[in-house]
Each structure stands twice: as C-alpha cells, then as structure tokens.
Design an enzyme around this catalytic site. Structure first.
Site, PDB file in Angstrom:
ATOM      1  N   GLY A  84      -6.108  76.239 -55.686  1.00 28.08           N
ATOM      2  CA  GLY A  84      -5.831  75.446 -57.199  1.00 28.08           C
ATOM      3  C   GLY A  84      -6.374  75.888 -58.753  1.00 28.08           C
ATOM      4  O   GLY A  84      -5.980  75.986 -59.471  1.00 28.08           O
ATOM      5  N   ASP A  85      -7.499  77.163 -58.100  1.00 33.32           N
ATOM      6  CA  ASP A  85      -7.565  77.604 -59.553  1.00 33.32           C
ATOM      7  C   ASP A  85      -6.249  78.683 -60.381  1.00 33.32           C
ATOM      8  O   ASP A  85      -6.015  78.857 -61.107  1.00 33.32           O
ATOM      9  CB  ASP A  85      -9.034  79.222 -59.015  1.00 33.32           C
ATOM     10  CG  ASP A  85     -10.124  78.079 -58.521  1.00 33.32           C
ATOM     11  OD1 ASP A  85      -9.808  76.814 -59.078  1.00 33.32           O
ATOM     12  OD2 ASP A  85     -10.458  78.624 -57.262  1.00 33.32           O
ATOM     13  N   ASP A 107       0.916  75.684 -42.705  1.00 31.38           N
ATOM     14  CA  ASP A 107       0.098  75.000 -41.749  1.00 31.38           C
ATOM     15  C   ASP A 107      -1.189  76.478 -42.110  1.00 31.38           C
ATOM     16  O   ASP A 107      -1.264  77.409 -40.812  1.00 31.38           O
ATOM     17  CB  ASP A 107       0.379  74.793 -40.552  1.00 31.38           C
ATOM     18  CG  ASP A 107      -0.290  75.226 -39.627  1.00 31.38           C
ATOM     19  OD1 ASP A 107      -1.445  74.172 -39.911  1.00 31.38           O
ATOM     20  OD2 ASP A 107      -0.457  75.281 -38.171  1.00 31.38           O
TER      21      ASP A 107
END
Length: 311
Positions: A228-229, A221
């Site tokens: 993502g990279d 949370d």
C-alpha cells in the site's frame, strides 16, 4: 525543476514498509525525498518479534521546527501513511496546512490507513480525525474499499456504488481518488481484483473535466507488507508525470506493483523450497532488484475508461 517530497511514515531497519517502501521508488523516479519516520522498528509487525521506538507529536514538531528554522520547509508534495495516534495525526494536519500556505500548489497524497476486509487496525477514534481534518486537505486519496466505506458511511456492492462513493470523497476535498482494492467481481474471473479511480479537475474558468477508470489486477496468493505504501508513492510519481491522465498514471503504478510482487513471490518460493509457505522475511518486497521496472514499467494492466466528460 526539482521536485521535493516530505514523506511522514514508519521506518524499519530490515525490509520494506512505510518510508522504506516509498523512498527508493520516488528517488529512482527523480524526486528528492525528505523523510520523517513516525516509528523506527526493527522490522514490520508481521514477524514473530519486533522492537523499536515511536515518534511522539512533540518530537514530530521539533523535527519540523528544525526544517523551518533553516527556511527549507518548501515542498511540492506531502505523502502520509499509517498513523495510530490522534495528537500525531493532528500535528501532521497542522504541518500540511502551514506548508500549503507557503506553497498553494503543493499536492498532498494521503493513504488513509485504517483497516481492511471489514476490520479496523487503528483505534476507531481516528476515523473522525481522518474524515473531518485529514481528507479535506488531501489532493490524492488512496483508500481501499473498507476505508472508503468508513469515510463516507456508504457500502459498496456494485460498480455504481463505487463511483458514488468516489464522488462523495471528491466532495470532501481530493480531486483524485483511487480505490486500491475492492471486493467487486472482476469481469476476468476470480483470479483478479478490481480497482477503480476517479479524477475531477476544476479548471480556472470553472469547467470540470472528469475521468473514471477501472482496472482488473491479477491476484497473488501471499500476504505482502508495504504494498500500500509503495502504491501511494508510485501514484504520486506517475500522476506528477501524467497530471491530467489518471488512466496512464494508474496503468504505470499498477504495472510496477505487478512486476515487484511477481519478482518477490518467485524469490520467496525459491527460498522457502517446494511445498513450504514463505516466511515474512522471504516475502519482503524485492525493491532494489526491481529498479528497472520502477523506472520504465512494461504495461501489464490496462485501465478501462468508464466515464470521461467535460462540463
């Protein structure tokens, strides 16, 4: 055998996003990394303030020309992430095509960063550029559910839909597709998110081996930037070490992610103090502190093989 990556991504002075997220893990795992910084910002744009410069398509060309003139433009991998400009993206496409001509076995890992949760955070006119020019060159593609839906024009509401969408993406070019996050319900409950992967390897004799996997990843949370990279860089590294075994590559990738995120949230909560939400600065990925986990991750997420066949 030396393995060299050209990574074209953003750079921040402070924190971990783009090339800052990708370079350290790749180096730790034994890769030489040549970085072209598509932007140079003080910090990521989730902070209250940010300043910096953006690299133009012409400036990208100049940098590439320099590499080429010295005849050091041979790469084993190319990694790209966020871009918000058509001419820049098309220049990247030209560079990839040229590098693939020079080395036909070059692997292009593409994170088609366009949006999430139903909203685009790049201009809509980039979608056809990704779909028609970038994705066909990619060997490994790491979209989230929304990006996969945009690229194929198909909605994902079931696991079968996800498998079909990955198949459509294979038909566009990439032999490995990983849906890094989906809204599909996890068999393990609402504290987990579902990721899926599909690999289709065409052997020289024309036979195809394929593997489709599914992972339940524990949710955290908090909003992290640069994950993502990091995911795309780790997938590059672990598919290199496990070229025919997507299950092993994804387990290691997702397990490293889990360790880094856990270490980050623990630190951020300590820094923020009881009952306070951590700031963007406190939530910067604890990358250096995770060096041992990056090199040799304890596997905490098992991938389930949904389908495996040769024909």
């Amino acid at each position: 055998m030396e393995c060299r990556v050209l990574s074209i991504q953003s750079h921040v002075v402070r924190g971990y996003v783009g090339n800052k997220s990708a370079t350290f893990p790749l180096q730790v795992l034994g890769f030489e990394v040549d970085s072209i910084n598509s932007v140079q910002f003080s910090n990521h744009t989730g902070y209250a303030h940010w300043k910096g410069q953006v690299l133009t398509a012409d400036e990208l060309n100049v940098l590439y020309e320099g590499i080429k003139l010295n005849k050091v433009n041979r790469y084993d991998y190319i990694l790209t992430g966020y871009s918000r400009d058509t001419s820049f993206l098309m220049t990247v496409v030209d560079i990839i095509q040229e590098l693939k001509k020079a080395n036909p076995s070059l692997v292009y890992v593409c994170d088609p960063v366009m949006g999430d949760q139903g909203a685009m955070y790049v201009p809509e006119y980039l979608l056809p550029v990704y779909r028609d020019n970038v994705v066909p060159l990619a060997d490994i593609l790491t979209p989230n559910q929304f990006e996969a839906e945009l690229l194929t024009g198909r909605k994902i509401t079931t696991e079968e839909d996800a498998v079909e969408v990955m198949d459509l993406l294979h038909k566009m070019g990439p032999e490995t597709v990983v849906l890094t996050s989906t809204d599909l319900p996890s068999r393990r409950g609402d504290q987990f998110l579902v990721a899926l992967g599909s690999q289709k390897i065409v052997k020289p004799d024309g036979t195809v081996t394929s593997q489709i996997i599914c992972m339940d990843i524990p949710k955290v949370d908090a909003v992290f930037v640069g994950t993502g990279d990091l995911f795309a860089a780790l997938l590059l590294a672990w598919t290199h070490h496990h070229p025919k075994d997507l299950k092993a590559a994804c387990e290691k990738t997702v397990s490293v992610m889990h360790h880094v995120i856990k270490r980050t949230i623990t630190y951020a909560n300590e820094m923020a103090g009881p009952g306070k939400r951590p700031s963007p600065a406190q939530l910067e990925l604890r990358m250096v502190q995770s060096k041992a986990d990056i090199e040799n991750p304890a596997i905490v997420v098992e991938a389930k093989v949904l389908q495996k066949y040769s024909h």
